[in-house]
Design a protein around this motif. Structure first.
Motif, PDB file in Angstrom:
ATOM      1  N   GLY A 152       0.745  -1.321   0.112  1.00  0.00           N
ATOM      2  CA  GLY A 152      -0.153   0.098   0.063  1.00  0.00           C
ATOM      3  C   GLY A 152       0.966   1.159  -0.009  1.00  0.00           C
ATOM      4  O   GLY A 152       2.033   1.323   0.372  1.00  0.00           O
ATOM      5  N   TYR A 153       0.145   2.332  -0.256  1.00  0.00           N
ATOM      6  CA  TYR A 153       0.736   3.743  -0.119  1.00  0.00           C
ATOM      7  C   TYR A 153      -0.208   4.776   0.171  1.00  0.00           C
ATOM      8  O   TYR A 153      -1.322   4.508  -0.175  1.00  0.00           O
ATOM      9  N   GLU A 154       0.197   5.665   0.775  1.00  0.00           N
ATOM     10  CA  GLU A 154      -0.424   7.019   1.159  1.00  0.00           C
ATOM     11  C   GLU A 154       0.145   8.190   0.873  1.00  0.00           C
ATOM     12  O   GLU A 154       1.384   8.392   1.330  1.00  0.00           O
ATOM     13  N   SER A 155      -0.397   9.059   0.286  1.00  0.00           N
ATOM     14  CA  SER A 155       0.380  10.183  -0.349  1.00  0.00           C
ATOM     15  C   SER A 155       0.698  11.315   0.614  1.00  0.00           C
ATOM     16  O   SER A 155       1.798  12.092   0.593  1.00  0.00           O
TER      17      SER A 155
ATOM     18  N   ASP B  71      -7.896  -1.600  -2.709  1.00  0.00           N
ATOM     19  CA  ASP B  71      -8.922  -0.596  -2.256  1.00  0.00           C
ATOM     20  C   ASP B  71      -8.077   0.797  -2.435  1.00  0.00           C
ATOM     21  O   ASP B  71      -6.975   0.835  -2.509  1.00  0.00           O
ATOM     22  N   LEU B  72      -9.065   1.770  -2.912  1.00  0.00           N
ATOM     23  CA  LEU B  72      -8.648   3.134  -3.452  1.00  0.00           C
ATOM     24  C   LEU B  72      -9.213   4.116  -2.663  1.00  0.00           C
ATOM     25  O   LEU B  72     -10.660   3.910  -2.482  1.00  0.00           O
ATOM     26  N   GLY B  73      -8.584   5.358  -1.856  1.00  0.00           N
ATOM     27  CA  GLY B  73      -9.267   6.248  -1.465  1.00  0.00           C
ATOM     28  C   GLY B  73      -8.676   7.471  -1.779  1.00  0.00           C
ATOM     29  O   GLY B  73      -7.525   7.736  -1.942  1.00  0.00           O
ATOM     30  N   VAL B  74      -9.581   8.571  -2.192  1.00  0.00           N
ATOM     31  CA  VAL B  74      -9.289  10.057  -2.302  1.00  0.00           C
ATOM     32  C   VAL B  74      -9.762  10.650  -1.227  1.00  0.00           C
ATOM     33  O   VAL B  74     -11.002  10.822  -1.277  1.00  0.00           O
TER      34      VAL B  74
ATOM     35  N   GLY C  48      -4.280  18.338   2.672  1.00  0.00           N
ATOM     36  CA  GLY C  48      -5.195  18.583   1.451  1.00  0.00           C
ATOM     37  C   GLY C  48      -5.559  17.424   0.795  1.00  0.00           C
ATOM     38  O   GLY C  48      -5.420  16.163   1.629  1.00  0.00           O
ATOM     39  N   ARG C  49      -5.832  17.203  -0.269  1.00  0.00           N
ATOM     40  CA  ARG C  49      -6.306  16.139  -1.051  1.00  0.00           C
ATOM     41  C   ARG C  49      -5.066  15.353  -1.128  1.00  0.00           C
ATOM     42  O   ARG C  49      -4.021  15.526  -1.415  1.00  0.00           O
ATOM     43  N   SER C  50      -5.310  13.948  -0.841  1.00  0.00           N
ATOM     44  CA  SER C  50      -4.560  12.847  -0.735  1.00  0.00           C
ATOM     45  C   SER C  50      -5.009  11.609  -1.421  1.00  0.00           C
ATOM     46  O   SER C  50      -6.309  11.424  -1.240  1.00  0.00           O
ATOM     47  N   LEU C  51      -4.084  10.578  -1.678  1.00  0.00           N
ATOM     48  CA  LEU C  51      -4.690   9.484  -2.086  1.00  0.00           C
ATOM     49  C   LEU C  51      -4.106   8.091  -1.353  1.00  0.00           C
ATOM     50  O   LEU C  51      -2.865   8.429  -0.742  1.00  0.00           O
TER      51      LEU C  51
END
Length: 745
Positions: free
Chosen positions: A184-187, A700-703, A734-737
């Motif tokens: 996984g990754y979180e920006s 699984d994806l989240g914005v 702010g906006r993150s992925l």
């Protein structure tokens, strides 16, 4: 003779750091607020949420995966009434607050074993309770309000219970092996995580091994000034990494028994370049040239548990017991280069260490019986724990030009202990009877717990030298915590519930014997052997509907807290005494009241053509104040709500979720004449999606924060002044992925 406080070895974690725990293959989507969900923590028995007389949140593994939960703040993202603060300088996440009460007044436990206390003193010492890798869990339960009748002193404000995975959770019927990996990754913090889980099973033996690794940098915010010093609003540069291990061996000699051996470890390291503290310091007139923090925390536990479902005894039908040892340690090192007021270049080194070891056992027994038309489910048991805790601060100042070393680093003369090494023993007996009347339509749940608490300080030369003439106090307390709950199903799908619970918290070691003398600066703190336990009386009344399409719960609560312990109260000053004297005192009385609402609507149960479409929502309003002064409590969150609309098909799903917070209307007057910062209300939207793109493979994806909204969480900013020039440092990302992909075989 006390055992040396050193954690169990975690070297095996470092050797396996490249692997990590992975989530199981996805299950069919469910309503997160379904009142048919089973809870164990609320009554220590398996009951649906509709059957318990208080408000409980249950977050299952599937929900953790779908919402891409990585830490405690993510965990309560859509749980109004529960919040987690986060630091902006160096020390990361703060405490969990349940209905406005946090810190060590909320019990956090893993498989029934309490997580270590938090402890902070000064600017360079902060041990938190973030000791659990959430990827190792199958379920989280949050009990809101006093729960001391079942869980003792730690549960004055509530319980957050983590339940780790078992081999059976991953082994499908008829299969004897399971393996999965997760990446996984979180920006928002450039975070990478990876994991692996192996589960093997046979007729009587089964086992599980889960390994985890994570790494990343500082968490972004929406500040823009990347300058050094107090005006900095961008985060301090950080490097973070951690690893975890969960190993279980289960033996089932027959269908009615299970033996479980668990070894668990978690380790985190954070290196911080603390740039917002650089520059000229008006208080000391020194100039800080660099400040580097190296923070490390570990937790390791081993436990042996046994469950027997067919005792056949007059005292119990079923029982569970376990024995365990858990070691937790936080070490924090700070290296500062500065030029003092005289222009001399110094290297100042500070070291902080906080160790806690607990040895314990608990046994819980259950007996079902009838008296006339009443059906009883009796639960009773005992707990025994012995906790050893030590804390030390050390340091030195080195004159770079001459190499001269001194242990005097104002205001401290190192080494120091802020309280003596201490041993705490606790013995408790508890009993609860769930009485079903009128064919189960009425359930009465009385309960009682008696705790015997003993604090035995063990002063050493470090504490004695720093506190001449002060004799640490022993404390022995007996506390009785009753409770009474009721659930009445007055119509099909409709019920009302009510609950009274007494809470208590024994005087903690650091408040009883907090000691520090600094003649240079003219002050001292002294122990207080007369501290009384903190207590609470909690009342809750609610209405529930549990129909095929609609599940809803509305609750109102009123909690009164007495004899809160406040640290560092000024009790004497010149000319009455030669120096200023501080002491912990029972000074505060507080009330916290509020309203909570949760609901979920399954459109598919209403119209077949809408199968897969769900609406979920929750809201909480709280009000808290000091009962003596009428001053609002800073720990109470403003009104918050969450609303989500989702659609789940056979192999994919998507949802839009909103998080809403009202502006804090009642501000505590912390400093007369100084305006406090009041963050504006906000609405933040998240888009979540999942896709089973191949057999055993899930994305699984989240914005998060879709609209890139600039906002603050109240849990992060309480106590800031409106004139603070660095308020943007406390903004959320702010906006993150965020995304994760899991493969299971």
């Amino acid at each position: 003779m006390p055992l040396p406080l050193k954690p169990l070895p975690l070297a095996v974690l470092a050797a396996l750091a490249a692997s990590a725990h992975a989530a199981p293959a996805p299950a069919p989507a469910t309503d997160a607020h379904d009142l048919d969900t089973v809870t164990v923590t609320a009554t220590r028995t398996e009951r649906t949420l509709a059957e318990v007389p208080n408000t409980v949140s249950v977050i299952e593994r599937e929900q953790l995966d779908r919402q891409l939960v990585r830490d405690l703040k993510d965990l309560v993202r859509y749980e109004p009434g529960v919040s987690v603060g986060s630091g902006t300088g160096r020390f990361g996440l703060k405490d969990i607050r349940v209905r406005g009460l946090g810190g060590n007044r909320v019990r956090i436990e893993t498989d029934g074993i309490a997580v270590s206390d938090s402890f902070a003193i000064g600017s360079f010492s902060d041990a938190n309770r973030n000791f659990v890798d959430l990827d190792t869990l199958k379920r989280v339960e949050i009990v809101r309000g006093p729960a001391s009748a079942l869980y003792g002193s730690d549960a004055l404000g509530g319980v957050v219970a983590f339940v780790t995975k078992d081999p059976a959770d991953d082994l499908a019927p008829g299969r004897d092996a399971h393996f999965d990996v997760k990446l996984g990754y979180e920006s928002d913090w450039q975070g990478l995580f990876a994991g692996a889980t192996l589960a093997l099973g046979g007729e009587r033996w089964s086992g599980l091994l889960a390994l985890g690794h994570r790494q990343g940098t500082e968490t972004r915010n929406q500040g823009t000034r990347a300058v050094d010093g107090a005006l900095r609003t961008t985060p301090n540069p950080q490097e973070r990494n951690g690893r975890s291990l969960l190993a279980k061996l289960v033996f089932e000699p027959d269908t009615d028994q299970r033996w479980r051996l668990t070894v668990e470890g978690n380790e985190d390291e954070t290196d911080t370049d603390v740039r917002h503290l650089l520059g000229f310091q008006p208080r000391t007139r020194a100039t800080t040239l660099s400040l580097i923090g190296d923070d490390h925390q570990t937790r390791a536990r081993i436990s042996l548990a046994h469950e027997h479902d067919a005792l056949g005894s007059v005292l119990a039908d079923r029982m569970q017991w376990q024995v365990y040892r858990q070691d937790s340690e936080t070490t924090q090192a700070t290296v500062e280069h500065q030029r003092n007021a005289a222009g001399v270049a110094l290297r100042r080194e500070r070291e902080f260490d906080f160790d806690q070891r607990v040895l314990g056992m608990e046994a819980v027994l259950h007996k079902d019986f009838a008296t006339g038309t009443a059906q009883h489910a009796l639960t009773w048991g005992l707990e025994l724990t012995r906790t050893e805790v030590r804390q030390k601060r050390d340091g030195r100042a080195i004159t770079l030009a001459t190499g001269q070393v001194t242990r005097v680093v104002p205001p401290d003369v190192f080494p120091v202990r802020d309280f003596p090494p201490s041993e705490i023993t606790n013995a408790a007996l508890f009993v609860q009877d769930e009485v079903a009347l009128a064919d189960g339509r009425l359930r009465l749940v009385p309960g009682l717990r008696v705790d015997r608490y003993a604090l035995r300080p063990q002063p050493d030369p470090i504490f004695a030298e720093d506190n001449p003439g002060i004799v640490p106090a022993d404390i022995t307390e007996t506390s009785v915590a009753p409770k009474f709950g009721a659930v009445w199903t007055f119509a099909e799908d409709w019920s009302v519930f009510g609950n009274y619970a007494r809470g208590f918290r024994s005087p903690p070691y650091n408040d009883v014997n907090l000691g520090f003398t600094n003649l240079q600066h003219g002050y001292a703190t002294i122990p207080n052997p007369d501290l009384k336990p903190e207590t609470s009386d909690g009342f809750e009344l609610g209405l529930r509907h549990a129909g095929p399409a609609l599940h809803a719960s509305l609750a109102v609560f009123h909690n009164r807290y007495d004899d809160f312990i406040e640290s560092g109260v000024l009790v004497s000053a010149p000319p009455a005494s030669p120096i200023r004297v501080f002491q912990s005192r029972n000074v505060a009385e507080a009330t916290i009241e509020g309203l909570e609402f949760k609901a979920g609507f399954d459109f598919g149960a209403w119209r077949e053509a809408l199968r897969g479409l769900r609406l979920q929502g929750a809201a909480a309003w709280q009000r808290g104040e000091d009962a003596r002064s009428g001053r609002p409590l800073a720990s109470v969150d403003p009104a918050r709500a969450a609303l989500g609309l989702s659609y789940d098909a056979q192999a994919w799903g998507i949802g839009l979720h909103g998080r809403f917070a009202r502006r804090q209307r009642r501000m505590p007057d912390l400093t007369p004449g100084v305006a406090q910062f009041t963050p504006p209300g906000h609405a933040v939207f998240d888009l979540l999606a999942h896709w089973d793109f191949a057999p055993g493979a899930t994305l699984d994806l989240g914005v998060f924060n879709l609209t890139d909204r600039k906002y603050w969480d109240w849990a992060d900013v309480g106590g800031l002044t409106a004139a603070d020039p660095a308020l943007d440092r406390y903004t959320r990302p702010g906006r993150s992925l965020a995304l994760s992909v899991a493969f299971a075989w």
